[in-house]
Design a protein around this motif. Sequence first.
Motif, PDB file in Angstrom:
ATOM      1  N   ILE A   7     -16.922   5.168 -12.565  1.00 44.26           N
ATOM      2  CA  ILE A   7     -15.801   4.337 -13.000  1.00 44.26           C
ATOM      3  C   ILE A   7     -16.091   3.863 -14.413  1.00 44.26           C
ATOM      4  O   ILE A   7     -17.182   3.369 -14.708  1.00 44.26           O
ATOM      5  N   SER A   8     -15.093   3.991 -15.254  1.00 44.02           N
ATOM      6  CA  SER A   8     -15.278   3.577 -16.638  1.00 44.02           C
ATOM      7  C   SER A   8     -15.381   2.051 -16.739  1.00 44.02           C
ATOM      8  O   SER A   8     -14.950   1.317 -15.839  1.00 44.02           O
ATOM      9  N   ALA A   9     -15.923   1.582 -17.824  1.00 44.86           N
ATOM     10  CA  ALA A   9     -16.095   0.132 -18.031  1.00 44.86           C
ATOM     11  C   ALA A   9     -14.746  -0.574 -18.099  1.00 44.86           C
ATOM     12  O   ALA A   9     -14.578  -1.679 -17.574  1.00 44.86           O
ATOM     13  N   GLY A  10     -13.757   0.053 -18.715  1.00 44.40           N
ATOM     14  CA  GLY A  10     -12.423  -0.542 -18.809  1.00 44.40           C
ATOM     15  C   GLY A  10     -11.778  -0.699 -17.437  1.00 44.40           C
ATOM     16  O   GLY A  10     -11.150  -1.710 -17.128  1.00 44.40           O
ATOM     17  N   ARG A  11     -11.950   0.308 -16.602  1.00 43.56           N
ATOM     18  CA  ARG A  11     -11.387   0.240 -15.245  1.00 43.56           C
ATOM     19  C   ARG A  11     -12.082  -0.856 -14.438  1.00 43.56           C
ATOM     20  O   ARG A  11     -11.450  -1.569 -13.666  1.00 43.56           O
ATOM     21  N   ARG A  12     -13.407  -1.002 -14.595  1.00 46.57           N
ATOM     22  CA  ARG A  12     -14.136  -2.069 -13.890  1.00 46.57           C
ATOM     23  C   ARG A  12     -13.633  -3.446 -14.304  1.00 46.57           C
ATOM     24  O   ARG A  12     -13.466  -4.330 -13.469  1.00 46.57           O
ATOM     25  N   ARG A  13     -13.356  -3.639 -15.598  1.00 45.17           N
ATOM     26  CA  ARG A  13     -12.838  -4.926 -16.073  1.00 45.17           C
ATOM     27  C   ARG A  13     -11.462  -5.200 -15.486  1.00 45.17           C
ATOM     28  O   ARG A  13     -11.156  -6.312 -15.068  1.00 45.17           O
ATOM     29  N   ARG A  14     -10.595  -4.173 -15.465  1.00 46.73           N
ATOM     30  CA  ARG A  14      -9.260  -4.355 -14.879  1.00 46.73           C
ATOM     31  C   ARG A  14      -9.342  -4.716 -13.409  1.00 46.73           C
ATOM     32  O   ARG A  14      -8.638  -5.598 -12.925  1.00 46.73           O
ATOM     33  N   ARG A  15     -10.213  -4.037 -12.681  1.00 38.68           N
ATOM     34  CA  ARG A  15     -10.376  -4.373 -11.255  1.00 38.68           C
ATOM     35  C   ARG A  15     -10.886  -5.797 -11.070  1.00 38.68           C
ATOM     36  O   ARG A  15     -10.454  -6.503 -10.167  1.00 38.68           O
ATOM     37  N   ALA A  16     -11.805  -6.224 -11.923  1.00 36.45           N
ATOM     38  CA  ALA A  16     -12.334  -7.593 -11.830  1.00 36.45           C
ATOM     39  C   ALA A  16     -11.229  -8.614 -12.104  1.00 36.45           C
ATOM     40  O   ALA A  16     -11.149  -9.656 -11.437  1.00 36.45           O
ATOM     41  N   ARG A  17     -10.358  -8.319 -13.077  1.00 34.62           N
ATOM     42  CA  ARG A  17      -9.237  -9.231 -13.354  1.00 34.62           C
ATOM     43  C   ARG A  17      -8.294  -9.317 -12.166  1.00 34.62           C
ATOM     44  O   ARG A  17      -7.832 -10.382 -11.806  1.00 34.62           O
ATOM     45  N   TRP A  18      -7.995  -8.168 -11.564  1.00 33.71           N
ATOM     46  CA  TRP A  18      -7.104  -8.171 -10.394  1.00 33.71           C
ATOM     47  C   TRP A  18      -7.729  -8.935  -9.233  1.00 33.71           C
ATOM     48  O   TRP A  18      -7.048  -9.670  -8.517  1.00 33.71           O
ATOM     49  N   ARG A  19      -9.023  -8.765  -9.022  1.00 32.71           N
ATOM     50  CA  ARG A  19      -9.705  -9.523  -7.958  1.00 32.71           C
ATOM     51  C   ARG A  19      -9.634 -11.018  -8.223  1.00 32.71           C
ATOM     52  O   ARG A  19      -9.384 -11.806  -7.318  1.00 32.71           O
ATOM     53  N   ALA A  20      -9.850 -11.425  -9.478  1.00 38.10           N
ATOM     54  CA  ALA A  20      -9.776 -12.847  -9.821  1.00 38.10           C
ATOM     55  C   ALA A  20      -8.368 -13.378  -9.611  1.00 38.10           C
ATOM     56  O   ALA A  20      -8.183 -14.478  -9.065  1.00 38.10           O
ATOM     57  N   ALA A  21      -7.364 -12.609 -10.016  1.00 36.71           N
ATOM     58  CA  ALA A  21      -5.977 -13.044  -9.819  1.00 36.71           C
ATOM     59  C   ALA A  21      -5.659 -13.158  -8.335  1.00 36.71           C
ATOM     60  O   ALA A  21      -4.993 -14.098  -7.890  1.00 36.71           O
ATOM     61  N   TYR A  22      -6.151 -12.215  -7.541  1.00 38.72           N
ATOM     62  CA  TYR A  22      -5.923 -12.266  -6.096  1.00 38.72           C
ATOM     63  C   TYR A  22      -6.573 -13.505  -5.489  1.00 38.72           C
ATOM     64  O   TYR A  22      -5.973 -14.193  -4.669  1.00 38.72           O
ATOM     65  N   LEU A  23      -7.789 -13.814  -5.902  1.00 38.83           N
ATOM     66  CA  LEU A  23      -8.473 -15.001  -5.379  1.00 38.83           C
ATOM     67  C   LEU A  23      -7.734 -16.278  -5.745  1.00 38.83           C
ATOM     68  O   LEU A  23      -7.639 -17.208  -4.942  1.00 38.83           O
ATOM     69  N   VAL A  24      -7.192 -16.339  -6.950  1.00 38.40           N
ATOM     70  CA  VAL A  24      -6.431 -17.509  -7.366  1.00 38.40           C
ATOM     71  C   VAL A  24      -5.185 -17.652  -6.494  1.00 38.40           C
ATOM     72  O   VAL A  24      -4.861 -18.736  -6.021  1.00 38.40           O
ATOM     73  N   LEU A  25      -4.493 -16.551  -6.259  1.00 45.77           N
ATOM     74  CA  LEU A  25      -3.282 -16.608  -5.434  1.00 45.77           C
ATOM     75  C   LEU A  25      -3.596 -16.966  -3.989  1.00 45.77           C
ATOM     76  O   LEU A  25      -2.840 -17.679  -3.337  1.00 45.77           O
ATOM     77  N   VAL A  26      -4.715 -16.479  -3.479  1.00 50.72           N
ATOM     78  CA  VAL A  26      -5.094 -16.784  -2.107  1.00 50.72           C
ATOM     79  C   VAL A  26      -5.521 -18.250  -1.987  1.00 50.72           C
ATOM     80  O   VAL A  26      -5.229 -18.917  -1.003  1.00 50.72           O
ATOM     81  N   ALA A  27      -6.183 -18.768  -3.011  1.00 49.32           N
ATOM     82  CA  ALA A  27      -6.680 -20.144  -2.962  1.00 49.32           C
ATOM     83  C   ALA A  27      -5.606 -21.178  -3.262  1.00 49.32           C
ATOM     84  O   ALA A  27      -5.778 -22.353  -2.974  1.00 49.32           O
ATOM     85  N   MET A  28      -4.471 -20.780  -3.823  1.00 47.03           N
ATOM     86  CA  MET A  28      -3.423 -21.727  -4.227  1.00 47.03           C
ATOM     87  C   MET A  28      -2.929 -22.638  -3.101  1.00 47.03           C
ATOM     88  O   MET A  28      -2.708 -23.809  -3.326  1.00 47.03           O
ATOM     89  N   PRO A  29      -2.715 -22.149  -1.878  1.00 44.33           N
ATOM     90  CA  PRO A  29      -2.201 -23.051  -0.843  1.00 44.33           C
ATOM     91  C   PRO A  29      -3.120 -24.235  -0.540  1.00 44.33           C
ATOM     92  O   PRO A  29      -2.668 -25.262  -0.065  1.00 44.33           O
ATOM     93  N   TRP A  30      -4.409 -24.126  -0.832  1.00 43.59           N
ATOM     94  CA  TRP A  30      -5.327 -25.218  -0.538  1.00 43.59           C
ATOM     95  C   TRP A  30      -5.466 -26.213  -1.681  1.00 43.59           C
ATOM     96  O   TRP A  30      -6.065 -27.249  -1.528  1.00 43.59           O
ATOM     97  N   VAL A  31      -4.900 -25.902  -2.812  1.00 41.77           N
ATOM     98  CA  VAL A  31      -4.928 -26.821  -3.947  1.00 41.77           C
ATOM     99  C   VAL A  31      -3.735 -27.765  -3.794  1.00 41.77           C
ATOM    100  O   VAL A  31      -2.603 -27.317  -3.668  1.00 41.77           O
ATOM    101  N   PRO A  32      -3.960 -29.091  -3.776  1.00 37.85           N
ATOM    102  CA  PRO A  32      -2.820 -30.004  -3.613  1.00 37.85           C
ATOM    103  C   PRO A  32      -1.872 -29.924  -4.799  1.00 37.85           C
ATOM    104  O   PRO A  32      -2.296 -29.896  -5.946  1.00 37.85           O
ATOM    105  N   ALA A  33      -0.602 -29.888  -4.503  1.00 38.40           N
ATOM    106  CA  ALA A  33       0.406 -29.860  -5.552  1.00 38.40           C
ATOM    107  C   ALA A  33       0.612 -31.257  -6.106  1.00 38.40           C
ATOM    108  O   ALA A  33       0.232 -32.251  -5.494  1.00 38.40           O
ATOM    109  N   ARG A  34       1.245 -31.354  -7.282  1.00 41.55           N
ATOM    110  CA  ARG A  34       1.490 -32.656  -7.883  1.00 41.55           C
ATOM    111  C   ARG A  34       2.372 -33.521  -6.989  1.00 41.55           C
ATOM    112  O   ARG A  34       2.253 -34.729  -6.957  1.00 41.55           O
ATOM    113  N   GLY A  35       3.243 -32.908  -6.233  1.00 42.96           N
ATOM    114  CA  GLY A  35       4.136 -33.653  -5.360  1.00 42.96           C
ATOM    115  C   GLY A  35       3.434 -34.233  -4.139  1.00 42.96           C
ATOM    116  O   GLY A  35       4.018 -35.028  -3.415  1.00 42.96           O
ATOM    117  N   ASP A  36       2.172 -33.830  -3.889  1.00 45.98           N
ATOM    118  CA  ASP A  36       1.448 -34.321  -2.734  1.00 45.98           C
ATOM    119  C   ASP A  36       0.675 -35.601  -3.015  1.00 45.98           C
ATOM    120  O   ASP A  36      -0.068 -36.078  -2.174  1.00 45.98           O
TER     121      ASP A  36
END
Length: 140
Positions: A7-36
């Motif tokens: 796997i090229s270095a560029g592809r590894r970086r893209r995959r790492a970004r997608w994993r980070a974005a996925y983790l952020v989206l998965v973790a969002m429900p546990w972060v209290p919103a401003r309205g809470d």
Amino acid sequence: MTRPHRISAGRRRRRARWRAAYLVLVAMPWVPARGDETPLRLAAPPPARALVAYLLTRFTLKTGRRAVLSAPTTRAHLQVTRAAAGIPAFRGPGGDWFLTAPPGARHDNADRFVNWLRGTGGRNAIAAFRGQGGVVFRPP
């Protein structure tokens, strides 16, 4: 013999970004919103309760900050009182009404509510309110 997949270095970086974005989206429900956040609680005696409920609704709609009317016997962040101490809030039946903060009661939105009440939005809301039986309140 097959060559191992590289796997090229560029592809590894893209995959790492997608994993980070996925983790952020998965973790969002546990972060209290401003309205809470804890709502601002304001206590008022019976003659001014209807006006204060109206003002808190207008404040919530205009600022997006939650504020609720609490019973006069419960611990509140701000209290409406007839005692000539605190910030003049409005004039109504029997004279002037004031906003006071009980000792030890602190809320981030208390100052915001006071500033809104003393500003154009709060003054217009007080003037627009018509209580039961034609009771009229005026800005201070």
